[in-house]
Design an enzyme around this catalytic site. Sequence first.
Site, PDB file in Angstrom:
ATOM      1  N   SER A  53       0.815  -1.208   0.000  1.00  0.00           N
ATOM      2  CA  SER A  53       0.000   0.000   0.000  1.00  0.00           C
ATOM      3  C   SER A  53       0.856   1.269   0.000  1.00  0.00           C
ATOM      4  O   SER A  53       1.542   1.560  -0.974  1.00  0.00           O
ATOM      5  CB  SER A  53      -0.965  -0.030   1.186  1.00  0.00           C
ATOM      6  OG  SER A  53      -1.934   0.975   1.074  1.00  0.00           O
ATOM      7  N   ASP A  71      10.295   6.193  -9.809  1.00  0.00           N
ATOM      8  CA  ASP A  71       9.883   6.827 -11.064  1.00  0.00           C
ATOM      9  C   ASP A  71      10.370   8.264 -11.149  1.00  0.00           C
ATOM     10  O   ASP A  71      10.609   8.784 -12.243  1.00  0.00           O
ATOM     11  CB  ASP A  71       8.356   6.788 -11.203  1.00  0.00           C
ATOM     12  CG  ASP A  71       7.830   5.386 -11.497  1.00  0.00           C
ATOM     13  OD1 ASP A  71       8.655   4.473 -11.710  1.00  0.00           O
ATOM     14  OD2 ASP A  71       6.598   5.202 -11.517  1.00  0.00           O
ATOM     15  N   LYS A 113      -0.547  -4.480  -2.794  1.00  0.00           N
ATOM     16  CA  LYS A 113      -1.823  -3.910  -2.362  1.00  0.00           C
ATOM     17  C   LYS A 113      -1.905  -2.498  -2.907  1.00  0.00           C
ATOM     18  O   LYS A 113      -1.310  -1.575  -2.354  1.00  0.00           O
ATOM     19  CB  LYS A 113      -1.957  -3.891  -0.841  1.00  0.00           C
ATOM     20  CG  LYS A 113      -3.317  -3.335  -0.406  1.00  0.00           C
ATOM     21  CD  LYS A 113      -3.412  -3.113   1.085  1.00  0.00           C
ATOM     22  CE  LYS A 113      -4.758  -2.453   1.419  1.00  0.00           C
ATOM     23  NZ  LYS A 113      -4.868  -2.081   2.839  1.00  0.00           N
TER      24      LYS A 113
END
Length: 387
Positions: free
Chosen positions: A297, A308, A322
């Site tokens: 999560s 990124d 998740k």
Amino acid sequence: MREMSRFTQGLAAGIILSAVGFFLAAGVLGPWLQDLGSRKEAQMLSLLHEQLVEDYVVAKDPTWLMRQGVKGMMASLEDPYSYFVGPQHLRAMEEDSEGKLIGIGALVVHGGLIRYPVVGGPAESAGLRPGDTILSVDGEDVRGMAMGELLSRVKGLPGTSVSLSLSREDGSLFETEVVRREVPTGTVAKVALLDREKGIGTLHLRSFARSTPSELDAALAELEAHGPLRGLILDLRFNTGGLLDATVDIASRFLDKGRICSLIGRQGWLQERSADSDLTTHPDLPVVVLINSRSASGSEILAGALRDGGAAILVGEPSFGKGVYQRVQKYPSGEFAVKFTAGYYLTPSGKILEGHITSDRVGGLLPDIPAPHPDSTGLRSWLTWAP
């Protein structure tokens, strides 16, 4: 002429009345009728509840019966992330979001899973580890027990003890006795300088609570008190998430621009969360993020955003996968809440993180450097030469 005038007046009145009728039908009666139709299921549930309360052979408490109905609806979703939160667990959920821990000094989530024991707390002293699952409390089997009831059995007065039987991640059994005492709080732990000369620091984020961004700032200041910080090992292992706002704020410490994540709901709408440059404190600090199969999560959102955004590399094992966000709906009059899945998270590169609700998607993050047990010596070398 009079007849023509009466006809004209009648026509005008008819047009006006028709317009008023159309307005009432479209603007007032239409939505009301539509709402009435959409509430047929709710009316049926209400009638059933009323009949059971009045006519069932054994008297049942109306509030208890209502909660059981809500539990049934949540269970029927067959979603591991959606569940009923009863009165006993409501406070524990609020304490989790505040970054406070109760009981034996371990954060326990659904199914009796130990998310993590507090550093220096009684659970850690008794040998509990992240990933352990509680099987019994004081000799009583608690598998399948409601979360609130399980927590009430684990908690107790300071100085008293509780016997736990647990299953470890490798399938082995572990039994221990925990003496309850005051529990240190906080979500940032294991703050240390791995290499004072080279300025390489490390810290562990255990979850994302409202207090976590300020805790992180204090930890970074503690590391920098010994000299310039030239590299950071950010440990997200066993961190199963928490509050999205805290996650975005932490990512903003290292990224001064760009998307942190996107949220996509059932209707296809897209909401973006971006870095806040006002919160950026370490935009050029090389970071190694440690992840494992229990990183989920918020951990995956943060790790994906930093990678990124070019701020970090990922080391360790594939993460859990998740990638859903949830809504918590509280019902104060019934003293309960429901937590349910409302949509998916996407990384800045567009990857959907979720990999468990449906079987057709591979979720989670793959590390840049696979390493079941990362070696801090090698990580220090990488950080020293990182641009």
